[in-house]
Design a protein around this motif. Structure first.
Motif, PDB file in Angstrom:
ATOM      1  N   ILE A   1       3.522   6.875  -2.731  1.00  0.00           N
ATOM      2  CA  ILE A   1       4.657   6.157  -2.754  1.00  0.00           C
ATOM      3  C   ILE A   1       4.607   4.845  -1.243  1.00  0.00           C
ATOM      4  O   ILE A   1       5.475   3.435  -1.490  1.00  0.00           O
ATOM      5  N   LYS A   2       3.366   4.730  -0.828  1.00  0.00           N
ATOM      6  CA  LYS A   2       3.717   3.899   0.220  1.00  0.00           C
ATOM      7  C   LYS A   2       3.067   2.538  -0.500  1.00  0.00           C
ATOM      8  O   LYS A   2       3.728   1.799   0.097  1.00  0.00           O
ATOM      9  N   ALA A   3       2.682   2.072  -2.009  1.00  0.00           N
ATOM     10  CA  ALA A   3       2.302   0.922  -1.936  1.00  0.00           C
ATOM     11  C   ALA A   3       3.735   0.429  -2.646  1.00  0.00           C
ATOM     12  O   ALA A   3       4.080  -0.655  -3.051  1.00  0.00           O
ATOM     13  N   ALA A   4       4.368   2.027  -3.409  1.00  0.00           N
ATOM     14  CA  ALA A   4       5.264   1.813  -4.259  1.00  0.00           C
ATOM     15  C   ALA A   4       6.354   0.595  -3.133  1.00  0.00           C
ATOM     16  O   ALA A   4       7.437   0.160  -3.581  1.00  0.00           O
TER      17      ALA A   4
ATOM     18  N   GLN B   1      -5.285  -2.829  -9.000  1.00  0.00           N
ATOM     19  CA  GLN B   1      -6.531  -1.989  -8.217  1.00  0.00           C
ATOM     20  C   GLN B   1      -6.276  -1.645  -7.766  1.00  0.00           C
ATOM     21  O   GLN B   1      -5.824  -1.506  -6.575  1.00  0.00           O
ATOM     22  N   ASP B   2      -7.299  -0.210  -7.233  1.00  0.00           N
ATOM     23  CA  ASP B   2      -6.820   0.736  -6.260  1.00  0.00           C
ATOM     24  C   ASP B   2      -7.117   0.054  -4.698  1.00  0.00           C
ATOM     25  O   ASP B   2      -7.848  -0.460  -4.406  1.00  0.00           O
ATOM     26  N   GLY B   3      -6.315   0.628  -4.199  1.00  0.00           N
ATOM     27  CA  GLY B   3      -5.717   0.693  -2.534  1.00  0.00           C
ATOM     28  C   GLY B   3      -5.860  -0.911  -2.170  1.00  0.00           C
ATOM     29  O   GLY B   3      -5.641  -1.700  -1.502  1.00  0.00           O
ATOM     30  N   CYS B   4      -5.321  -1.950  -3.394  1.00  0.00           N
ATOM     31  CA  CYS B   4      -5.196  -3.787  -3.407  1.00  0.00           C
ATOM     32  C   CYS B   4      -3.783  -3.513  -2.662  1.00  0.00           C
ATOM     33  O   CYS B   4      -4.351  -4.520  -1.677  1.00  0.00           O
ATOM     34  N   ILE B   5      -2.947  -3.162  -2.986  1.00  0.00           N
ATOM     35  CA  ILE B   5      -2.383  -3.551  -2.463  1.00  0.00           C
ATOM     36  C   ILE B   5      -1.730  -3.137  -0.622  1.00  0.00           C
ATOM     37  O   ILE B   5      -1.157  -3.451   0.364  1.00  0.00           O
ATOM     38  N   GLU B   6      -2.471  -2.179  -0.928  1.00  0.00           N
ATOM     39  CA  GLU B   6      -2.024  -1.092   0.892  1.00  0.00           C
ATOM     40  C   GLU B   6      -3.441  -2.684   1.610  1.00  0.00           C
ATOM     41  O   GLU B   6      -3.496  -2.287   2.947  1.00  0.00           O
ATOM     42  N   SER B   7      -3.860  -3.252   0.955  1.00  0.00           N
ATOM     43  CA  SER B   7      -4.956  -4.015   1.464  1.00  0.00           C
ATOM     44  C   SER B   7      -4.270  -5.242   2.033  1.00  0.00           C
ATOM     45  O   SER B   7      -4.844  -5.695   3.005  1.00  0.00           O
ATOM     46  N   GLY B   8      -2.827  -5.110   1.637  1.00  0.00           N
ATOM     47  CA  GLY B   8      -2.540  -6.834   2.262  1.00  0.00           C
ATOM     48  C   GLY B   8      -2.122  -7.729   1.003  1.00  0.00           C
ATOM     49  O   GLY B   8      -1.955  -9.030   1.263  1.00  0.00           O
ATOM     50  N   SER B   9      -2.941  -7.484   0.096  1.00  0.00           N
ATOM     51  CA  SER B   9      -3.097  -8.814  -0.573  1.00  0.00           C
ATOM     52  C   SER B   9      -1.572  -8.226  -1.628  1.00  0.00           C
ATOM     53  O   SER B   9      -1.025  -7.580  -1.787  1.00  0.00           O
TER      54      SER B   9
ATOM     55  N   ILE C   1       1.138  -9.153  -5.315  1.00  0.00           N
ATOM     56  CA  ILE C   1       0.694  -7.573  -6.021  1.00  0.00           C
ATOM     57  C   ILE C   1      -0.020  -8.880  -7.443  1.00  0.00           C
ATOM     58  O   ILE C   1      -1.263  -7.951  -7.987  1.00  0.00           O
ATOM     59  N   LYS C   2       0.318 -10.028  -7.088  1.00  0.00           N
ATOM     60  CA  LYS C   2      -0.104 -10.588  -8.226  1.00  0.00           C
ATOM     61  C   LYS C   2      -1.942 -10.705  -8.824  1.00  0.00           C
ATOM     62  O   LYS C   2      -2.802 -10.971  -8.917  1.00  0.00           O
ATOM     63  N   GLU C   3      -2.095 -10.272  -7.139  1.00  0.00           N
ATOM     64  CA  GLU C   3      -3.968 -11.051  -7.507  1.00  0.00           C
ATOM     65  C   GLU C   3      -4.539  -9.562  -6.867  1.00  0.00           C
ATOM     66  O   GLU C   3      -5.521  -9.809  -7.126  1.00  0.00           O
ATOM     67  N   CYS C   4      -3.583  -8.669  -7.643  1.00  0.00           N
ATOM     68  CA  CYS C   4      -3.512  -6.827  -7.558  1.00  0.00           C
ATOM     69  C   CYS C   4      -4.271  -6.959  -9.580  1.00  0.00           C
ATOM     70  O   CYS C   4      -4.360  -5.320  -9.066  1.00  0.00           O
ATOM     71  N   LEU C   5      -3.692  -7.414 -10.229  1.00  0.00           N
ATOM     72  CA  LEU C   5      -3.220  -6.992 -11.511  1.00  0.00           C
ATOM     73  C   LEU C   5      -5.233  -7.213 -12.236  1.00  0.00           C
ATOM     74  O   LEU C   5      -5.472  -7.913 -12.042  1.00  0.00           O
ATOM     75  N   GLN C   6      -4.614  -6.592 -13.244  1.00  0.00           N
ATOM     76  CA  GLN C   6      -5.896  -6.428 -14.296  1.00  0.00           C
ATOM     77  C   GLN C   6      -5.470  -5.901 -15.854  1.00  0.00           C
ATOM     78  O   GLN C   6      -4.328  -5.001 -15.241  1.00  0.00           O
ATOM     79  N   LEU C   7      -5.345  -6.300 -17.073  1.00  0.00           N
ATOM     80  CA  LEU C   7      -4.524  -5.701 -18.029  1.00  0.00           C
ATOM     81  C   LEU C   7      -5.105  -4.741 -18.609  1.00  0.00           C
ATOM     82  O   LEU C   7      -7.086  -4.340 -18.885  1.00  0.00           O
TER      83      LEU C   7
END
Length: 690
Positions: A243-246, A276-284, A286-292
């Protein structure tokens, strides 16, 4: 109408630019200054030169006469051509003309991570929350000046101004939002020739596009999360979303706080975007954290529509802001009370309000909500509450509402013999079991602490027969002190967690009784007289059959214990004669073996004090002495009374003898003997009595 026909090659302004300078006409192949122009005639000339309107026409003297071309007014008005109206003339004057379009047109350009667009093209389309820059520039003509960036949309108009540096200015917008969508233009301002001049660029339209959206929900702030990447919209996979990432998504959509994240299952697998796990929480980004990814599950996210808490230590604390007409406003502390806070906390999915105080989460920020909320406490949303009719003009610094809601009671153990044993379940929208991965004995202890169930005895993974929807509760996140709801993602699993905490049992009771009275453990303890009997009793609320009670004793000198089996969930320990060695602290420890483990629970402590035998006091000694004196007096009186009585009896007996003696009158010798014998008998009786 006044007209004059000029050819494009036959007139010019000889000055710093084509729209300012001395009016010159070309006659018989030669350029010469022109005279006899007034402002009315000059306006025609400025228009002919595509230089706007005439600003000024000034006749300036020359130092010496020179050949000029004069224009006949009559000829000018007749509509004749310039060559027919111009005639050489000698004059000491020339005409200086300034037209309004003195400046060349500025250039406007916009750029972002999505590309670069020119004003002459379609404009710029920028992704929401992306940075973009609008640049203004002009061909070098005059030093200095400034650029004004103007903006117009269907709802608003505003402008920003910067000085022209190297004939340009750059306006940065750090995060595009829908309010930035509209038409922009650059206006160049400069003061030259004793006049202010401006030049405006073409319009540049800017469109703000969403690359994140929530679809299929009751509002734009709730629904299945979809994201546009590489030009394609796809749902988001639901795994690894706390929910924190959301809350990052809610903020990106200009919604309020994140309330819940859920899994939604589709009938078939499809292409989705996975974070990717933990990517958003790291401050990156959103588009840098995506994979298909291929998945049949997607994320359903619910954000609050119109309230949020900022700068807090958790999702349930911070400075309150309310959204209305697409704008967020702080709330004055004076316009908000406890019932209003209850509505906000419930709307955000948090527990009841615990702290309501300004200055905790930053100073008041403009704009400020202008009316007082008047909630009843039962409303589902703050904007459903009534508000006062009067508006407040200002809010003092430090008086913005700071609100802390309690974390919801969202964790439990079910299916066990008590609330401290069973399968771990978490409520985040709905109750679900917690997946077994990552939980080991050392990390699992935090669950028992959170439930106020003491320490952890054991934890185990239980295999379910069917795949089911579960919560994945990250133990490292929980151990870090974050709220539980910030550490949860949604999963499907066969393995769930079973916990057994040390406080499986209720607390035993302890009480003591003696001939001096009965005292409970919650009171100050038992005061018992020396050599008196006393009993300490242990009991426990019925939970499991059997078990035993251990009565433990500690004093400054010693420690020991007694054990008895639990009969009817109790045991009684008799002490037949209290002595000083019994003085100390007692407690009851209940022991039982259940679920293949030993469990124990200890009562509160009960203090016992033993009173020693009482020492004689002055009053006691005085009482004893008086009692002895009284006894002596009574004894002396008794003997005196007895002696007096015997003497009385003796006199009576003597009178009788003498009476008999007088009656007979004869036998004197016999009478004497008889009297003598009586006297001797009386003496003997008297001696015996003494």
């Amino acid at each position: 109408m006044c007209q004059i026909c000029f050819s494009s090659e036959s007139v010019r302004l000889g000055g710093a630019s084509r729209c300012v300078g001395t009016v010159e006409l070309k006659h018989q192949g030669e350029w010469r200054p022109a005279i006899d122009y007034d402002l009315r005639k000059a306006a025609v000339l400025c228009k002919h030169l595509d230089c706007g309107s005439a600003v000024s026409a000034v006749i300036r003297p020359k130092s010496s006469p020179a050949d000029v071309l004069g224009i006949s007014s009559d000829c000018f008005q007749s509509g004749s051509t310039q060559s027919e109206c111009a005639a050489p003339n000698a004059s000491n004057y020339t005409l200086d003309l300034i037209c309004s379009d003195l400046l060349v047109q500025p250039i406007i350009q916009a750029s972002s991570i999505d590309g670069v667009s020119e004003a002459q093209e379609q404009g710029l389309t920028v992704s929401r929350h992306s940075n973009f820059t609008i640049s203004c520039s002009i061909q070098p003509q005059y030093p200095g000046g400034s650029f004004q960036l103007t903006f117009n949309s269907t709802n608003t108009a505003y402008s920003y101004t910067q000085p022209a540096v190297n004939h340009s200015a750059h306006f940065l917008f750090p995060a595009a939002v829908p309010a930035h969508q509209g038409n922009y233009s650059c206006v160049y301002h400069i003061y030259v020739f004793s006049h202010n001049f401006t030049a405006e660029s073409h319009l540049l339209p800017v469109t703000v596009s969403e690359f994140v959206s929530l679809v299929g929900g009751p509002s734009r702030c709730a629904g299945t999360l979809e994201l546009k990447h590489l030009g394609v919209w796809r749902p988001m996979d639901s795994s690894d979303w706390t929910i924190k990432a959301a809350s990052v998504i809610c903020e990106h959509l200009d919604c309020g706080s994140a309330i819940s994240v859920e899994w939604r299952e589709d009938s078939t697998e499809k292409s989705v975007w996975k974070i990717q796990d933990g990517c958003i929480e790291s401050g990156s980004a959103i588009k840098e954290c995506l994979q298909l990814w291929l998945s049949s599950f997607s994320l359903y996210l619910t954000c609050s529509d119109s309230v949020r808490l900022l700068n807090g230590s958790s999702l349930c604390s911070g400075r309150l802001e309310v959204k209305s007409n697409q704008s967020w406003s702080s709330v004055c502390e004076a316009d908000f009370d406890q019932q209003d806070a209850e509505v906000v906390c419930r709307e955000l999915g948090c527990g009841p309000p615990s702290v309501l105080q300004g200055t905790l989460y930053g100073e008041v920020e403009a704009p400020v909500w202008s009316k007082e909320f008047q909630c009843g406490g039962h409303e589902s949303a703050l904007l459903d509450c009534r508000s006062s009719g009067s508006a407040r003009n200002s809010c003092s610094p430090g008086k913005a509402v700071g609100l802390t809601c309690s974390e919801p009671h969202d964790l439990r153990l079910v299916g066990g013999a008590s609330r401290c044993a069973g399968s771990l379940e978490l409520k985040l929208g709905d109750w679900r079991p917690v997946e077994a991965s990552e939980w080991i004995l050392g990390k699992a202890a935090v669950i028992c602490e959170h439930l106020h169930c003491g320490s952890l005895d054991y934890v185990e993974a239980r295999n379910e027969s069917l795949l089911r929807s579960v919560w994945r509760l990250k133990p490292d996140c929980v151990q870090s002190g974050c709220a539980l709801r910030e550490c949860v993602t949604s999963e499907y699993s066969l393995m769930i967690m079973n916990f057994t905490c040390s406080d499986l049992l209720v607390q035993p009771n302890i009480h003591a009784s003696s001939m001096d009275g009965v005292f409970e453990a919650q009171q100050q303890g038992l005061q018992v007289s020396s050599r008196s009997n006393f009993t300490i009793s242990c009991s426990i609320q019925p939970q499991y059959p059997g078990g035993s009670f251990q009565l433990t004793f500690t004093s400054s000198n010693t420690a020991y214990s007694y054990t008895q089996p639990a009969v009817n969930h109790s045991a009684h320990f008799l002490f037949p004669a209290a002595v000083p060695a019994h003085q100390g602290n007692y407690s009851c420890v209940y022991h039982i073996y259940v679920f293949s483990h030993n469990f124990s629970s200890e009562s509160r402590q009960l203090s016992v004090a033993v009173s020693p035998p009482a020492a004689p006091t002055v009053h006691t000694i005085t009482g004893v002495i008086l009692l002895l004196i009284l006894l002596i007096v009574i004894t002396a009186l008794y003997f005196c009374w007895k002696a007096s009585r015997e003497q009385t009896l003796s006199r009576k007996d003597t009178d009788v003898v003498y009476y008999n003696y007088s009656d007979h009158g004869e036998g004197g010798s016999a009478e004497d003997e008889s009297r003598q014998g009586g006297e001797e008998d009386l003496k003997e009786a008297h001696l015996k009595s003494n």
